[in-house]
Motif scaffolding. Structure first.
Motif, PDB file in Angstrom:
ATOM      1  N   GLU A   1     -55.670  11.773  -4.615  1.00 51.91           N
ATOM      2  CA  GLU A   1     -56.216  10.944  -5.688  1.00 51.91           C
ATOM      3  C   GLU A   1     -55.749   9.499  -5.546  1.00 51.91           C
ATOM      4  OE1 GLU A   1     -58.779  10.519  -8.543  1.00 51.91           O
ATOM      5  OE2 GLU A   1     -58.143  12.603  -8.292  1.00 51.91           O
TER       6      GLU A   1
ATOM      7  N   LYS B   1     -57.454   7.895  -2.586  1.00 49.85           N
ATOM      8  CA  LYS B   1     -58.864   7.627  -2.896  1.00 49.85           C
ATOM      9  C   LYS B   1     -58.999   6.344  -3.721  1.00 49.85           C
ATOM     10  CE  LYS B   1     -61.128   9.043  -6.380  1.00 49.85           C
ATOM     11  NZ  LYS B   1     -61.793   9.768  -7.483  1.00 49.85           N
TER      12      LYS B   1
ATOM     13  N   LYS C   1     -64.201   6.382   0.294  1.00 48.96           N
ATOM     14  CA  LYS C   1     -63.764   7.281  -0.777  1.00 48.96           C
ATOM     15  C   LYS C   1     -64.404   8.667  -0.673  1.00 48.96           C
ATOM     16  CE  LYS C   1     -62.696   3.902  -4.382  1.00 48.96           C
ATOM     17  NZ  LYS C   1     -62.939   3.492  -5.789  1.00 48.96           N
ATOM     18  N   LYS C   2     -65.530   8.738   0.002  1.00 52.73           N
ATOM     19  CA  LYS C   2     -66.313   9.983   0.026  1.00 52.73           C
ATOM     20  C   LYS C   2     -65.537  11.188   0.570  1.00 52.73           C
ATOM     21  CE  LYS C   2     -71.028  11.469   0.844  1.00 52.73           C
ATOM     22  NZ  LYS C   2     -72.365  11.101   1.363  1.00 52.73           N
TER      23      LYS C   2
ATOM     24  N   GLU D   1     -63.150  12.436  -2.108  1.00 53.64           N
ATOM     25  CA  GLU D   1     -63.826  13.076  -3.243  1.00 53.64           C
ATOM     26  C   GLU D   1     -64.207  14.513  -2.918  1.00 53.64           C
ATOM     27  OE1 GLU D   1     -67.032  10.410  -3.869  1.00 53.64           O
ATOM     28  OE2 GLU D   1     -65.859   8.973  -5.067  1.00 53.64           O
TER      29      GLU D   1
END
Length: 549
Positions: A294, A297, A306-307, A310
């Protein structure tokens, strides 16, 4: 030494010989010696004895054919019909100094005599003296005229396959063999993957048929207590269990973070001088892993960057919150060590248990194969790092093997197949063996089955399964596969390293029995549901995913 050429048991002479079979013309199809009648029946043992020595065979085919002969009579030449008794033999081996040996140096010659072999002669050939020979144990009932002994070292050490269609007595045969081992040896070490929770009742875990003798040697681990801590998974297994996609970016991220967390834990626990990697069985906190992901990210400024985070977070949190996967996180507070885990599943604590049954009936189907593969790999590593393979020889019983080591190529089975196949190929030298149990041998990895040294084949009716067995057995035993569909419940054709002479064996009935009996429809449909039946209790067990209550 008992002679193998008793004249009262002479029944014919050889007329044709090739590399694997012998054809003889029989003068008799039945002979009697010492009040015991012996017949020319499929599976019976025969000695072809002559100047070449003694060749041990068994009967694979018996037939009577009619031939026409021309004879001279007072009335001239006449054509008469004559029955010819033809017996086909499969060559098994030879008798050297009165003891059976596989293979033969010289084949019998034409017109060599053939003799039936009695039970006493066979026992003499096998040469098992239970007063001195501790390698063998009996698998037949005491009252059976034809006692059968299996060599434990070759049965467990060179892998064994127990094959039979549903209802053939497969579960009872497995239970019978394990009960015989527990009765014959003080300290075996067996780990049982029980997919349907049917075997605890065979070892004293049934109030209706208790058995203190078996129960004190057995540890049945119910599904409610089964655990497989996620920190014991190697990186590939971690991706398989948590349904992560092993893309280059995701794998690199997870590998780096898990390694860092394990290094921190090793330092805090004072575990010095160890090589820490993502595969090292050292505790790390999966919630801390989520927090790290987290944070990383949030530190990314680009949506594309960021993908991967996630996707990882979504799947990790989904499994973490899924109650079906609670077995992964049960020991998270105790930080269970690999030492304590082996004590738990292999019964290595102070109150030792020698048969350890893992109830895997509650495992989600989609993760069952991975879990079996992980535990198999852990057991292989356990034996690999043991300097002396004879310290604790181990056997893994793979019940319903077709469900997690199938022949088909599917990525969801890769982990279990690779781990089990490695044991099949390399386990013997490290003291870890397999007992592969399946009702569909045609669907099981050929790599695993082909490495088995002993085949216990119960009734098989499917032609694909029969053909698979035919390809695995030596050419001289191919004909024996033809009678597999007609075997009785609990009766099997046993061949391979652990048995001196391939034969049909009626295994003794296990006592107590496993919970695998056929459902008695006639009783239930006549009397109706019992007074104690509770639909509410059934649904509660369903909700809890626990069949123990």
């Amino acid at each position: 030494m008992t002679t193998l050429r008793h004249q009262d048991l002479n029944f014919g002479s050889i007329k044709e010989v090739d590399g694997s079979s012998i054809i003889l013309h029989a003068n008799f199809l039945e002979r009697e010696c010492g009040g015991i009648k012996l017949c020319a029946e499929v599976g019976a043992y025969v000695n072809c004895g002559g100047a070449h020595g003694d060749t041990i065979c068994n009967i694979s085919k018996v037939q009577i054919s009619e031939v026409e002969k021309t004879i001279r009579t007072d009335n001239g030449l006449e054509i008469v019909r004559e029955e010819r008794k033809i017996v086909t033999l499969s060559i098994l081996g030879s008798a050297t100094h009165g003891k059976f040996r596989r293979g033969t140096k010289r084949l019998p010659t034409i017109n060599c005599e053939a003799y039936f072999l009695s039970s006493d002669q066979l026992n003499c050939l096998i040469g098992i003296d239970l007063r001195e020979d501790k390698e063998h144990f009996c698998v037949t009932d005491d009252s059976d005229d034809d006692q059968t002994y299996l060599n434990l070292d070759k049965l467990m050490g060179r892998h064994v396959a127990i094959l039979g269609t549903t209802g053939s007595g497969k579960s009872c045969t497995v239970a019978s063999i394990m009960q015989s081992i527990l009765l014959s040896y003080d300290c075996p070490r067996i780990l049982f993957f029980d997919i349907h929770d049917e075997y605890p009742s065979a070892f004293g875990y049934n109030e209706n048929t208790p058995s203190a003798l078996f129960k004190e040697k057995t540890n049945s681990i119910p599904w409610s207590k089964f655990s497989l801590p996620y920190w014991f998974l190697d990186l590939e297994e971690f991706f398989g269990v948590y349904n992560l996609e092993p893309g280059s970016n995701q794998k690199a991220i997870i590998k780096r973070l898990i390694t860092k967390l394990k290094e921190d834990e090793a330092k805090s626990e004072g575990l010095l001088n160890i090589v820490v990697s993502a595969d090292t069985p050292v505790y790390f906190n999966v919630d801390a892993l989520v927090d790290e992901l987290e944070n990383e990210k949030n530190s990314q400024t680009n949506t594309t960057n960021k993908k991967p985070y996630e996707s990882l977070l979504l799947k990790l949190q989904a499994v973490r919150q899924d109650t079906r996967y609670s077995f992964l996180h049960r020991e998270i507070d105790s930080k269970l060590s690999i030492v304590d885990y082996f004590k738990f599943i292999l019964g290595l604590d102070e109150s030792e248990s020698y048969l350890n049954i893992l109830d895997l009936s509650g495992l989600p189907t989609e993760v069952r194969a991975v879990c079996v593969g992980v535990i198999s790999r852990l057991c292989f590593d356990f034996k690999y790092w043991d300097l002396d393979p004879e310290n604790i020889p181990l056997n893994l019983v793979l019940e319903e093997a077709h469900a997690y080591i199938p022949e088909e190529k599917d990525s969801k089975y890769n982990i279990s197949k690779e781990r089990v196949e490695r044991i099949a190929k390399e386990g013997r030298k490290y003291g870890i063996g397999l007992t592969v149990v399946t009702q569909r041998p045609s669907n099981v990895s050929t790599t695993v089955l082909s490495q088995c040294g002993t085949y216990i084949s119960l009734r098989l009716t499917n032609d694909l399964d029969q053909n698979k067995i035919k390809r695995l057995l030596p050419d001289t035993l191919e004909s024996q596969v033809d009678f597999l569909p007609s075997l009785r419940d609990g009766e099997a054709f046993v061949s391979g390293d652990s048995i001196n002479l391939p034969r049909k064996v009626q295994f003794k009935v296990p006592n107590p029995m496993p919970r695998s009996n056929d459902v008695r429809y006639h009783k239930s449909w006549k009397l109706g549901k019992p007074d104690s039946y509770s639909l509410k209790a059934l649904v509660e067990s369903w909700h809890k995913q626990d069949k123990s209550e």
